[in-house]
Design a protein around this motif. Structure first.
Motif, PDB file in Angstrom:
ATOM      1  N   THR A  78     -13.848   3.614  -4.406  1.00 41.01           N
ATOM      2  CA  THR A  78     -12.916   4.367  -3.550  1.00 41.01           C
ATOM      3  C   THR A  78     -12.655   3.612  -2.254  1.00 41.01           C
ATOM      4  O   THR A  78     -11.499   3.523  -1.797  1.00 41.01           O
ATOM      5  N   LEU A  79     -13.708   3.055  -1.647  1.00 39.64           N
ATOM      6  CA  LEU A  79     -13.502   2.250  -0.439  1.00 39.64           C
ATOM      7  C   LEU A  79     -12.663   1.014  -0.750  1.00 39.64           C
ATOM      8  O   LEU A  79     -11.829   0.589   0.071  1.00 39.64           O
ATOM      9  N   GLY A  80     -12.849   0.437  -1.930  1.00 39.48           N
ATOM     10  CA  GLY A  80     -12.046  -0.714  -2.353  1.00 39.48           C
ATOM     11  C   GLY A  80     -10.572  -0.354  -2.486  1.00 39.48           C
ATOM     12  O   GLY A  80      -9.693  -1.161  -2.155  1.00 39.48           O
ATOM     13  N   LEU A  81     -10.280   0.868  -2.985  1.00 42.09           N
ATOM     14  CA  LEU A  81      -8.881   1.305  -3.072  1.00 42.09           C
ATOM     15  C   LEU A  81      -8.240   1.387  -1.691  1.00 42.09           C
ATOM     16  O   LEU A  81      -7.075   1.002  -1.506  1.00 42.09           O
ATOM     17  N   PHE A  82      -8.981   1.908  -0.716  1.00 43.46           N
ATOM     18  CA  PHE A  82      -8.436   1.969   0.647  1.00 43.46           C
ATOM     19  C   PHE A  82      -8.187   0.563   1.194  1.00 43.46           C
ATOM     20  O   PHE A  82      -7.153   0.316   1.827  1.00 43.46           O
ATOM     21  N   ALA A  83      -9.123  -0.348   0.934  1.00 44.42           N
ATOM     22  CA  ALA A  83      -8.939  -1.720   1.403  1.00 44.42           C
ATOM     23  C   ALA A  83      -7.743  -2.366   0.711  1.00 44.42           C
ATOM     24  O   ALA A  83      -6.936  -3.064   1.347  1.00 44.42           O
ATOM     25  N   ALA A  84      -7.586  -2.142  -0.608  1.00 46.58           N
ATOM     26  CA  ALA A  84      -6.457  -2.715  -1.344  1.00 46.58           C
ATOM     27  C   ALA A  84      -5.129  -2.170  -0.820  1.00 46.58           C
ATOM     28  O   ALA A  84      -4.132  -2.900  -0.753  1.00 46.58           O
ATOM     29  N   ALA A  85      -5.110  -0.880  -0.447  1.00 47.80           N
ATOM     30  CA  ALA A  85      -3.873  -0.282   0.090  1.00 47.80           C
ATOM     31  C   ALA A  85      -3.480  -0.941   1.405  1.00 47.80           C
ATOM     32  O   ALA A  85      -2.285  -1.079   1.699  1.00 47.80           O
ATOM     33  N   MET A  86      -4.468  -1.362   2.179  1.00 45.55           N
ATOM     34  CA  MET A  86      -4.143  -1.993   3.461  1.00 45.55           C
ATOM     35  C   MET A  86      -3.798  -3.476   3.293  1.00 45.55           C
ATOM     36  O   MET A  86      -2.947  -3.996   3.995  1.00 45.55           O
ATOM     37  N   TRP A  91       0.992  -3.890  -4.411  1.00 46.14           N
ATOM     38  CA  TRP A  91       0.070  -3.906  -5.547  1.00 46.14           C
ATOM     39  C   TRP A  91      -0.568  -2.536  -5.719  1.00 46.14           C
ATOM     40  O   TRP A  91      -0.648  -2.003  -6.826  1.00 46.14           O
ATOM     41  N   PHE A  92      -1.011  -1.945  -4.591  1.00 44.27           N
ATOM     42  CA  PHE A  92      -1.649  -0.634  -4.636  1.00 44.27           C
ATOM     43  C   PHE A  92      -0.671   0.427  -5.139  1.00 44.27           C
ATOM     44  O   PHE A  92      -1.017   1.268  -5.981  1.00 44.27           O
ATOM     45  N   ALA A  93       0.598   0.387  -4.664  1.00 50.67           N
ATOM     46  CA  ALA A  93       1.599   1.374  -5.080  1.00 50.67           C
ATOM     47  C   ALA A  93       1.877   1.261  -6.573  1.00 50.67           C
ATOM     48  O   ALA A  93       2.043   2.281  -7.260  1.00 50.67           O
ATOM     49  N   ALA A  94       1.908   0.036  -7.101  1.00 49.18           N
ATOM     50  CA  ALA A  94       2.134  -0.145  -8.538  1.00 49.18           C
ATOM     51  C   ALA A  94       0.990   0.475  -9.336  1.00 49.18           C
ATOM     52  O   ALA A  94       1.220   1.124 -10.369  1.00 49.18           O
ATOM     53  N   ARG A  95      -0.228   0.310  -8.909  1.00 50.00           N
ATOM     54  CA  ARG A  95      -1.381   0.898  -9.623  1.00 50.00           C
ATOM     55  C   ARG A  95      -1.355   2.416  -9.548  1.00 50.00           C
ATOM     56  O   ARG A  95      -1.667   3.098 -10.525  1.00 50.00           O
ATOM     57  N   MET A  96      -0.975   2.954  -8.417  1.00 55.67           N
ATOM     58  CA  MET A  96      -0.929   4.412  -8.279  1.00 55.67           C
ATOM     59  C   MET A  96       0.204   4.999  -9.122  1.00 55.67           C
ATOM     60  O   MET A  96       0.067   6.111  -9.650  1.00 55.67           O
ATOM     61  N   GLN A  97       1.278   4.259  -9.267  1.00 48.61           N
ATOM     62  CA  GLN A  97       2.356   4.725 -10.146  1.00 48.61           C
ATOM     63  C   GLN A  97       1.865   4.767 -11.595  1.00 48.61           C
ATOM     64  O   GLN A  97       2.210   5.658 -12.356  1.00 48.61           O
TER      65      GLN A  97
END
Length: 191
Positions: A78-86, A91-97
């Motif tokens: 979960t912390l890695g997801l926040f770091a990836a979003a920043m 890339w993060f938006a594509a994974r969330m889609q």
């Protein structure tokens, strides 16, 4: 030598009375050390019994280590997801889609699997805790006896002066006695 020995025997009544008389005022150092060793050995044996872990094989240790991985992996992921979003928002938006396209029954299935995993882990830990608690409670009478034996060894415990059921005599035996030499010394010091 015969006359001196006769006088000595008349005064102390043999060879064993003098040490017994001295031990009334000062405890025998060797006997006290032996009691201390016994007390320490008993305490260490009790600690060893309380904190001893059951022997387990390599497979059990490996499986226990693997069972400990999911919670840290979830937290760090979960912390890695926040770091990836920043770091890389596209890339993060594509994974969330991609996650938004996962059907709802699959989310339900993931929730059930995670709930069963953590629920089963909780149940195993709870049962181990109950087993340890029952083991500790089974040793309670032995601990109570050990504490009673230790209490009887205390010099200031009631009964040390063998006063029986007389409470006033017990309190008098435990109270400090007057010491004329000490009072004289205090008077001389204050003058």
């Amino acid at each position: 030598m015969g006359m001196i020995g006769g006088i000595w025997q008349a005064l102390v009544g043999g060879g064993n009375l003098l040490p017994q008389t001295v031990e009334l005022f000062r405890p025998n150092a060797e006997a006290e050390a032996q009691r201390g060793v016994g007390l320490r050995d008993g305490a260490m044996a009790q600690f060893a019994g309380e904190f001893a872990a059951p022997r387990r094989g390599r497979f059990d240790r490996v499986m226990d280590g693997l069972n400990r991985l999911p919670r840290p992996a979830l937290a760090l992921g979960t912390l890695g997801l926040f770091a990836a979003a920043m770091v890389d928002p596209l890339w993060f938006a594509a994974r969330m889609q991609g996650l938004a396209l996962v059907p709802e029954p699959l989310w339900w299935l993931l929730g059930v699997i995670v709930s069963f995993y953590f629920g089963a882990r909780y149940q195993v830990k709870h049962q181990a805790f109950q087993r340890d608690l029952a083991s500790s409670l089974a040793r309670a009478p032995q601990v109570r006896e050990s504490l009673a034996a230790l209490e009887r060894l205390r010099a200031d415990s009631p009964g040390a002066a063998e006063t029986g059921a007389d409470a006033a005599l017990t309190l008098a035996a435990l109270g400090p006695e007057e010491n004329p030499a000490l009072e004289n010394w205090r008077r001389q010091r204050s003058a």
